[in-house]
Write a protein that holds these residues in place. Structure first.
Motif, PDB file in Angstrom:
ATOM      1  N   UNK B  17      -7.211   1.912  -8.786  1.00 10.34           N
ATOM      2  CA  UNK B  17      -6.313   2.361  -9.743  1.00 10.34           C
ATOM      3  C   UNK B  17      -7.387   3.240 -10.859  1.00 10.34           C
ATOM      4  N   UNK B  18      -7.709   2.864 -11.383  1.00 11.03           N
ATOM      5  CA  UNK B  18      -8.765   3.591 -12.314  1.00 11.03           C
ATOM      6  C   UNK B  18      -9.395   4.416 -11.536  1.00 11.03           C
ATOM      7  N   UNK B  19      -9.995   4.557 -10.887  1.00 18.28           N
ATOM      8  CA  UNK B  19     -11.162   5.278 -10.270  1.00 18.28           C
ATOM      9  C   UNK B  19      -9.873   7.192  -9.877  1.00 18.28           C
ATOM     10  N   UNK B  20      -8.916   6.158  -9.307  1.00 15.25           N
ATOM     11  CA  UNK B  20      -7.886   7.228  -9.000  1.00 15.25           C
ATOM     12  C   UNK B  20      -7.603   7.842 -10.113  1.00 15.25           C
ATOM     13  N   UNK B  21      -6.735   7.094 -11.368  1.00 16.53           N
ATOM     14  CA  UNK B  21      -6.267   7.699 -12.078  1.00 16.53           C
ATOM     15  C   UNK B  21      -7.653   8.935 -12.993  1.00 16.53           C
ATOM     16  N   UNK B  22      -8.480   8.901 -13.079  1.00 21.65           N
ATOM     17  CA  UNK B  22     -10.034   9.027 -13.719  1.00 21.65           C
ATOM     18  C   UNK B  22      -9.773  10.514 -12.847  1.00 21.65           C
ATOM     19  N   UNK B  23     -10.165  10.651 -12.108  1.00 23.71           N
ATOM     20  CA  UNK B  23      -9.709  11.483 -11.151  1.00 23.71           C
ATOM     21  C   UNK B  23      -8.454  12.459 -10.378  1.00 23.71           C
ATOM     22  N   UNK B  24      -7.631  12.070 -11.463  1.00 23.48           N
ATOM     23  CA  UNK B  24      -6.597  12.814 -11.160  1.00 23.48           C
ATOM     24  C   UNK B  24      -5.299  12.890 -10.400  1.00 23.48           C
ATOM     25  N   UNK B  25      -5.604  11.773  -9.724  1.00 23.59           N
ATOM     26  CA  UNK B  25      -5.340  11.531  -7.654  1.00 23.59           C
ATOM     27  C   UNK B  25      -3.493  10.481  -8.301  1.00 23.59           C
ATOM     28  N   UNK B  26      -3.083  11.115  -7.393  1.00 16.20           N
ATOM     29  CA  UNK B  26      -1.495  10.998  -8.190  1.00 16.20           C
ATOM     30  C   UNK B  26      -1.327   9.545  -6.867  1.00 16.20           C
ATOM     31  N   UNK B  27      -0.276   8.811  -7.292  1.00 12.85           N
ATOM     32  CA  UNK B  27       0.269   8.194  -6.014  1.00 12.85           C
ATOM     33  C   UNK B  27       1.452   7.238  -7.301  1.00 12.85           C
ATOM     34  N   UNK B  28       1.930   7.025  -5.746  1.00 13.87           N
ATOM     35  CA  UNK B  28       3.529   5.785  -6.426  1.00 13.87           C
ATOM     36  C   UNK B  28       2.323   4.142  -5.743  1.00 13.87           C
ATOM     37  N   UNK B  29       3.332   3.959  -6.540  1.00 10.35           N
ATOM     38  CA  UNK B  29       2.298   2.101  -5.882  1.00 10.35           C
ATOM     39  C   UNK B  29       4.356   0.851  -5.947  1.00 10.35           C
ATOM     40  N   UNK B  30       3.249  -0.221  -5.327  1.00  9.87           N
ATOM     41  CA  UNK B  30       4.976  -0.890  -5.223  1.00  9.87           C
ATOM     42  C   UNK B  30       4.082  -2.450  -4.553  1.00  9.87           C
ATOM     43  N   UNK B  31       4.282  -3.216  -5.326  1.00  5.08           N
ATOM     44  CA  UNK B  31       3.713  -4.853  -5.106  1.00  5.08           C
ATOM     45  C   UNK B  31       4.302  -4.640  -3.340  1.00  5.08           C
ATOM     46  N   UNK B  32       3.582  -5.100  -2.436  1.00  7.88           N
ATOM     47  CA  UNK B  32       3.968  -5.853  -1.322  1.00  7.88           C
ATOM     48  C   UNK B  32       3.333  -7.043  -0.882  1.00  7.88           C
ATOM     49  N   UNK B  33       3.123  -8.210   0.002  1.00  7.44           N
ATOM     50  CA  UNK B  33       2.815  -9.330   0.258  1.00  7.44           C
ATOM     51  C   UNK B  33       1.831  -8.797   2.003  1.00  7.44           C
ATOM     52  N   UNK B  34       1.377  -9.605   2.181  1.00  4.40           N
ATOM     53  CA  UNK B  34       0.837  -9.956   3.979  1.00  4.40           C
ATOM     54  C   UNK B  34       1.629 -10.809   4.446  1.00  4.40           C
ATOM     55  N   UNK B  35       2.145 -10.575   5.547  1.00  2.00           N
ATOM     56  CA  UNK B  35       2.827 -11.481   5.794  1.00  2.00           C
ATOM     57  C   UNK B  35       2.806 -12.709   6.741  1.00  2.00           C
ATOM     58  N   UNK B  36       1.240 -13.285   7.052  1.00  2.00           N
ATOM     59  CA  UNK B  36       0.023 -14.587   7.575  1.00  2.00           C
ATOM     60  C   UNK B  36       0.464 -14.914   6.206  1.00  2.00           C
ATOM     61  N   UNK B  37      -0.872 -14.367   4.725  1.00  2.00           N
ATOM     62  CA  UNK B  37      -1.693 -15.001   4.642  1.00  2.00           C
ATOM     63  C   UNK B  37      -0.889 -14.963   3.168  1.00  2.00           C
ATOM     64  N   UNK B  38       0.720 -14.627   3.277  1.00  2.00           N
ATOM     65  CA  UNK B  38       1.703 -14.707   1.928  1.00  2.00           C
ATOM     66  C   UNK B  38       1.368 -13.951   0.948  1.00  2.00           C
ATOM     67  N   UNK B  39      -0.049 -13.524   0.770  1.00  2.00           N
ATOM     68  CA  UNK B  39      -0.981 -13.108  -0.093  1.00  2.00           C
ATOM     69  C   UNK B  39      -0.126 -11.758  -0.604  1.00  2.00           C
ATOM     70  N   UNK B  40       0.329 -11.416  -1.802  1.00  2.00           N
ATOM     71  CA  UNK B  40       0.203 -10.847  -2.979  1.00  2.00           C
ATOM     72  C   UNK B  40      -0.610  -9.411  -2.331  1.00  2.00           C
ATOM     73  N   UNK B  41      -0.373  -7.976  -1.871  1.00  2.00           N
ATOM     74  CA  UNK B  41      -1.103  -7.079  -2.123  1.00  2.00           C
ATOM     75  C   UNK B  41      -0.335  -5.720  -2.470  1.00  2.00           C
ATOM     76  N   UNK B  42      -0.932  -4.761  -2.856  1.00  2.00           N
ATOM     77  CA  UNK B  42      -0.529  -3.529  -3.489  1.00  2.00           C
ATOM     78  C   UNK B  42      -0.348  -2.486  -2.496  1.00  2.00           C
ATOM     79  N   UNK B  43       0.619  -2.157  -2.340  1.00  2.00           N
ATOM     80  CA  UNK B  43       0.385  -1.102  -1.553  1.00  2.00           C
ATOM     81  C   UNK B  43       0.881   0.645  -2.592  1.00  2.00           C
ATOM     82  N   UNK B  44      -0.074   1.566  -1.562  1.00  2.00           N
ATOM     83  CA  UNK B  44      -0.192   2.816  -2.647  1.00  2.00           C
ATOM     84  C   UNK B  44       0.469   4.338  -2.021  1.00  2.00           C
ATOM     85  N   UNK B  45       1.256   5.381  -1.892  1.00  2.00           N
ATOM     86  CA  UNK B  45       1.539   6.243  -1.403  1.00  2.00           C
ATOM     87  C   UNK B  45       1.045   7.552  -2.445  1.00  2.00           C
TER      88      UNK B  45
END
Lengths: 106, 106, 106
Positions: B17-45
């Motif tokens: 996120x820091x790299x994208x913001x510093x370089x003025x890349x726009x994105x939309x994010x939301x919280x997702x999770x892995x089906x198998x690992x059950x771990x939270x992750x982040x998805x960006x459009x």
């Protein structure tokens, strides 16, 4: 490879997840909801090899069933939006399959 | 222009996120999770101009690292789904790049 | 048929949802947020018949307005990421339209 976006009902999700996990299909999931029915559902992004596609569609067919259900829906009463109790046919699953230009894993 | 869907681990998200913001890349994010690992992750459009694509892939390579981690995973024990502790190789990032027919901003 | 991904501001969502529901457009929604502005927004997946596309774009134009707003944004101060209060022009809506290979409903 393709990106499959699969939207399924909450009640069907556990069964579909079981089938996918047992068959080592990787997916990313998140909670969504229907605009009209207000019902929670689950959306999956699945990265699909061409030769897996039919198999995965079978898992979805097997686990996701259409059912009738009483829902709070939003309706326009000529004046404002109101919530109304209605019996809706809640669909089994909605699936979007896109060719993607690239799929990468780092 | 293209739509890039980027799925990254929670731990790597802040750096990306820091790299994208510093370089003025726009994105939309939301919280997702892995089906198998059950771990939270982040998805960006991310809406990507053709000439930015390599740069953005570099930001992802730079910030998202593969690591081994102990996870609660779902497994089928022949009878039912059970949660099992396992050491998994958690991948750096998964990226889908699609040509979109139109991108509009109102 | 196409998949339309529509990202709208929280404040505009209710009006857009009303227009879509009154016109029997089905959609799936989920909460997202802007990477830079940190503001919550709503993302919709809409399954669009070719002849509906212009109509749906009109609904979005009608309900989603660009506005200036004071936001907490992340900025790099040369040393670290910090949150700064800024007046941003918050865009009306971002829309991605993709041809999908298949849309199925079970």
């Amino acid at each position: 490879m393709k990106l499959m976006i699969v939207i399924v009902q909450e009640q069907d999700y556990a069964e579909l997840a079981t089938l996918l996990i047992r068959n080592r299909i990787h997916a990313t999931r998140f909670e969504t909801s229907g605009l009209y029915s207000n019902k929670k559902n689950e959306t999956l992004f699945i990265c699909v090899e061409d030769e897996q596609q039919e198999q995965i569609l079978d898992y979805i067919r097997e686990s996701c069933t259409e059912r009738k259900e009483s829902c709070q829906v939003w309706e326009y009463n000529g004046n404002m939006m109101v919530q109304v109790e209605k019996t809706l046919k809640i669909g089994g699953a909605t699936i979007f399959i896109s060719e993607v230009k690239d799929i990468m894993k780092f």
